[in-house]
Scaffold this active site. Sequence first.
Site, PDB file in Angstrom:
ATOM      1  N   GLU A 152     -13.689   3.606  -0.604  1.00  0.00           N
ATOM      2  CA  GLU A 152     -13.306   4.278  -1.802  1.00  0.00           C
ATOM      3  C   GLU A 152     -13.842   3.663  -3.049  1.00  0.00           C
ATOM      4  OE1 GLU A 152      -9.291   5.889  -1.472  1.00  0.00           O
ATOM      5  OE2 GLU A 152      -9.893   7.132   0.377  1.00  0.00           O
ATOM      6  N   GLU A 191     -11.720  10.856   6.447  1.00  0.00           N
ATOM      7  CA  GLU A 191     -10.297  10.714   6.069  1.00  0.00           C
ATOM      8  C   GLU A 191      -9.881  12.014   5.633  1.00  0.00           C
ATOM      9  OE1 GLU A 191      -8.568   7.917   3.230  1.00  0.00           O
ATOM     10  OE2 GLU A 191      -9.630   6.029   4.055  1.00  0.00           O
ATOM     11  N   TRP A 207       1.234   3.354   2.251  1.00  0.00           N
ATOM     12  CA  TRP A 207       2.085   3.089   3.626  1.00  0.00           C
ATOM     13  C   TRP A 207       2.672   2.181   3.939  1.00  0.00           C
ATOM     14  CZ3 TRP A 207      -0.708  -0.553   5.662  1.00  0.00           C
ATOM     15  CH2 TRP A 207      -1.987  -0.512   5.112  1.00  0.00           C
ATOM     16  N   TRP A 240       1.094  -1.288   0.150  1.00  0.00           N
ATOM     17  CA  TRP A 240      -0.074   0.092  -0.090  1.00  0.00           C
ATOM     18  C   TRP A 240       0.718   1.293   0.120  1.00  0.00           C
ATOM     19  CZ3 TRP A 240      -4.697  -1.735  -0.925  1.00  0.00           C
ATOM     20  CH2 TRP A 240      -5.634  -0.710  -0.954  1.00  0.00           C
TER      21      TRP A 240
END
Length: 888
Positions: free
Chosen positions: A472, A568, A194, A192
């Site tokens: 999302e 977010e 992160w 991902w």
Amino acid sequence: MKMNTCVLLQAFVFLFYVNNVTSVRLDLSAAHWKLTNKNGSIAVRGSVPGGVYTDLNKAGIIGDVLYGFNDVLSRWVAYDTWTYTGKFNVSAADLSTEAVNLVFDGIDTVAFVEINNTPVGSTSSMFVRYVFNVKEQMQIGENVLKITFVSPIEAANIRSQKHFAAPACVPDVYNGECHVNQLRKMQASFSWDWGPALPSVGIWKPAYIEFYNSLILRTVTTHIKKVDSHWQLRLLAYLESTKSNEILQAYFSASLQVEGGQTLVFGGDVDINTKEDKTAEVELNITISENVVRMWWPNGYGDQPLYELNVYLSNSHDVEISHKKLLIGFRTIELIEEDASIKLGNSTSAKGLTFYFKVNGYPLFMKGSNWIPANILPELGSDERIIDSLLTSARDIHTAMLRVWGGGIYESDYFYTRCDQLGILVWQDFMFACAMYPVDAEFLSNVKTEIEQTVTNLQHHPSIALWSGNNENEAALRGNWYSKPSEFNKYKQDYIKLYVDTIKPIVEALDPNRRYLISSPTNGLESEKEGYIATNPYDPHYGDTHYYNYIIDNWDYNVYPATRFASEYGFQSMPSLAVLKTATKDHKDLSLDSEFLKHRQHHPNGYVYIEQQMDKRLMLEKNDTKYFEKFLFYSQISQAMSLKVQTEYYRQSQADWYTMGALYWQLNDVWQAPSWSGIEHGGRWKMLHYFANTFFAPVLVSPRLLLSGDVDVYLLNDRFVPIFDSKITVEFFNWSSLVPIKTESYDAAAEALSSKKQNIEIDLWDEPNLDEIFLRFSLKSDGVASSPYNYIFPKPLKSVKGLNVPRIQIHVTKVKQRRVDNLTEYNVDIRVDTVVLFLWLEAASVDGHFEDNGFILAQPYIRVKYTSKSNMKPQKLEKSITFQYYVN
Ligand SMILES: *[C@@H]1O[C@H](CO)[C@@H](O)[C@H](O)[C@H]1NC(C)=O
Ligand SMILES: *[C@@H]1O[C@H](CO)[C@@H](O)[C@H](O)[C@H]1NC(C)=O
Ligand SMILES: *[C@@H]1O[C@H](CO)[C@@H](O)[C@H](O)[C@H]1NC(C)=O
Ligand SMILES: *[C@@H]1O[C@H](CO)[C@@H](O)[C@H](O)[C@H]1NC(C)=O
Ligand SMILES: *[C@@H]1O[C@H](CO)[C@@H](O)[C@H](O)[C@H]1NC(C)=O
Ligand SMILES: *[C@@H]1O[C@H](CO)[C@@H](O)[C@H](O)[C@H]1NC(C)=O
Ligand SMILES: *[C@@H]1O[C@H](CO)[C@@H](O)[C@H](O)[C@H]1NC(C)=O
């Protein structure tokens, strides 16, 4: 109990009394496990629960996967075929029960299972509990259980050839793998932005053999409703039996420990109709007076009383057959989506619908952040010490809600129990994130089981606030993030098939009192009305939004779009030097253009964005001798200030947009890398996390500097009592002095649970020397300080005049060793001779924690508490303290 007419129509209906043997579990963690690869070149000890990366690391075959480039260097592991072989003994008595089941609470992911060289089944979802009937395959004495894992990368690739769904792969800079959306597996395990790719395999949750006669109580759901002065509690027990299509007679009962040491007992005889698949349900309705239990509240809004509920099935001789213990809480929660003009009257913001949580009848502003897995290796993600440290860190900064994000895992029972205890509401995504998903029969059938099990397993936790279908994917579809506009209709049909036709009815049947939101961000009911994919899923008049903008000046209050609920938003910062050094010993790696740091930055253009944000407000010359150290430190200042401004903007906007939530991205980290987190890998708080303690404070004076040069002042009040008879103090400081140039005082008031713009006029547009001053705000009620300080820096710090190099003196004294937790408390007294910005203390060589940090000091003296596990001399702590601050 309602009779099952299907059963009655069958030719043979037997009536059984259930036998009197309680179920027995043989935990397979104690079996002798071996882990081998395909060609047999590797044979090491295996662990259950466990995983291949952890076992190979323990055996010395691979290094720490989070060190250096090891995520990529160990990738071969994910391409091999791994087999876990376990040997265990069972007795004749064990095998005499009617049911002998092999149970995996979680198996990651595509695997074949054999006992004594006879196949018993296969698995294809890490989110599902598998129960295999192995009575025929098991033998008295030694048994050999073999689980062979297909490479998840290959499994995903093979499925994609038949069932492709966009996107194919993650961006190249992630160093990730492709087609993770084909597997019901932690979506972040193929990488991902992160985190690293560590495509794990293994038996990541407990595995055991269960032996029982007649029945076992698998899960219990608790449905709680408030009716007048009573709580109605409906218990539904999900059973598995050894027989299909039969009626079993049993006694179903529950005991609830309530206030005053009382235990309430309820129960009755039930006929249990088993279905074709041997499952059955029984229910019990209970009424509890509101006088014997107290209400459960989110953190910051009240207490979290939990009550022990024991649920029993017994036979006609009163002998227990199966039993479950749960901790439950009494509260109501609703997501309110109603005509916004009810809250906002006749204004442009009143178009559309509200989006807020009402808990126990009160609209509560949800403060918090987003949770990613506690470890990138799922077998390590339920470590109770780490979960506890992260959740108490969240609790300590006024977190009322965490969103468990849809690219991770359904967390451990310990996680949700701690959330129950700490008052942290959970916005629970289902595990679908940032992709289109296949909808072939095998995939959908897997998903059905996953959703049924997840909802029944977790449903009783008072902390769970709502279910959400995906992360999302509505926005991705509308915005063509992964596919061509010409494919919109196909993917929209698939989307509806998955989240609406498949998931929605399951959730609504199993948990009718919680809202199932189909996506996040979404316009909620409005998206549903528009056919599930809204024209603009980011419409500020509906639902929740995710907002990221790396180009604008994030310290400016005037740049953020309105929203009803910010679920977010965030900005990257660097890890601390101390944490980076746990991932490399090579000094050359400690530079932004080292291969190492390029490797760790998965956000395309990430360092440029950090630098550009920093350059808007802070001064850091490229030729600075401490450039790298300052870059790390300043990036944390930049992130903390950005999120402070944005969060306060959302809290202020409760007044005129009825914004009712601010969950920033992200609470925690999985490795030592630049990321959006407030807590580093390992548990250290970044400046953001300390700042959140202030920007989430229940009562806060929150100024907003407008483009015009006027300053609006809001009073934020998350308490159940109004604020009145109070004064807001505004102090004007010269950067060069600790003595205010002028002090003004204004009457202040705010209703309970509100944000109220105050009737205060401050204009900075006619101040001639804006670069020489800053403003400090505080609240006094009856003369007592009742909110943290807040600040306006009218000009970018890089261009202010008079900010001097301070003289800082630190003196430590010991307070006491606390009885409760054995931590030793110290007072750290800090004296300064001028204004200091973002004073950051570290005590690297000792193990402990400052209660606050990143100080903005316009007073000569403050005292901060430090707690440590070691009871050391105060001089030792004093010597180990180092500090940094910002100065031009
Ligand atoms: C066996 O597998 C390992 C790991 O995948 C590989 O490094 C090795 O070359 C293989 N050995 C043979 C003899 O194929
Ligand atoms: C099973 O029992 C036999 C006989 O006592 C013993 O030799 C063997 O080691 C046992 N196996 C395991 C896995 O404990
Ligand atoms: C329990 O209450 C629910 C409604 O809340 C009802 O549908 C159900 O039939 C009741 N069950 C029993 C056993 O009374
Ligand atoms: C709303 O306010 C506007 C101007 O402030 C006014 O023209 C309009 O009539 C109002 N509408 C209602 C329904 O009150
Ligand atoms: C760094 O560069 C700036 C000009 O960009 C210069 O003013 C300054 O003196 C330099 N500092 C050092 C330590 O070389
Ligand atoms: C701030 O202090 C400096 C140094 O004493 C002084 O020259 C300047 O005029 C002051 N500015 C304001 C706005 O008070
Ligand atoms: C605190 O430490 C003492 C001795 O060091 C130990 O006996 C005691 O059990 C500890 N208490 C807790 C709560 O850990």
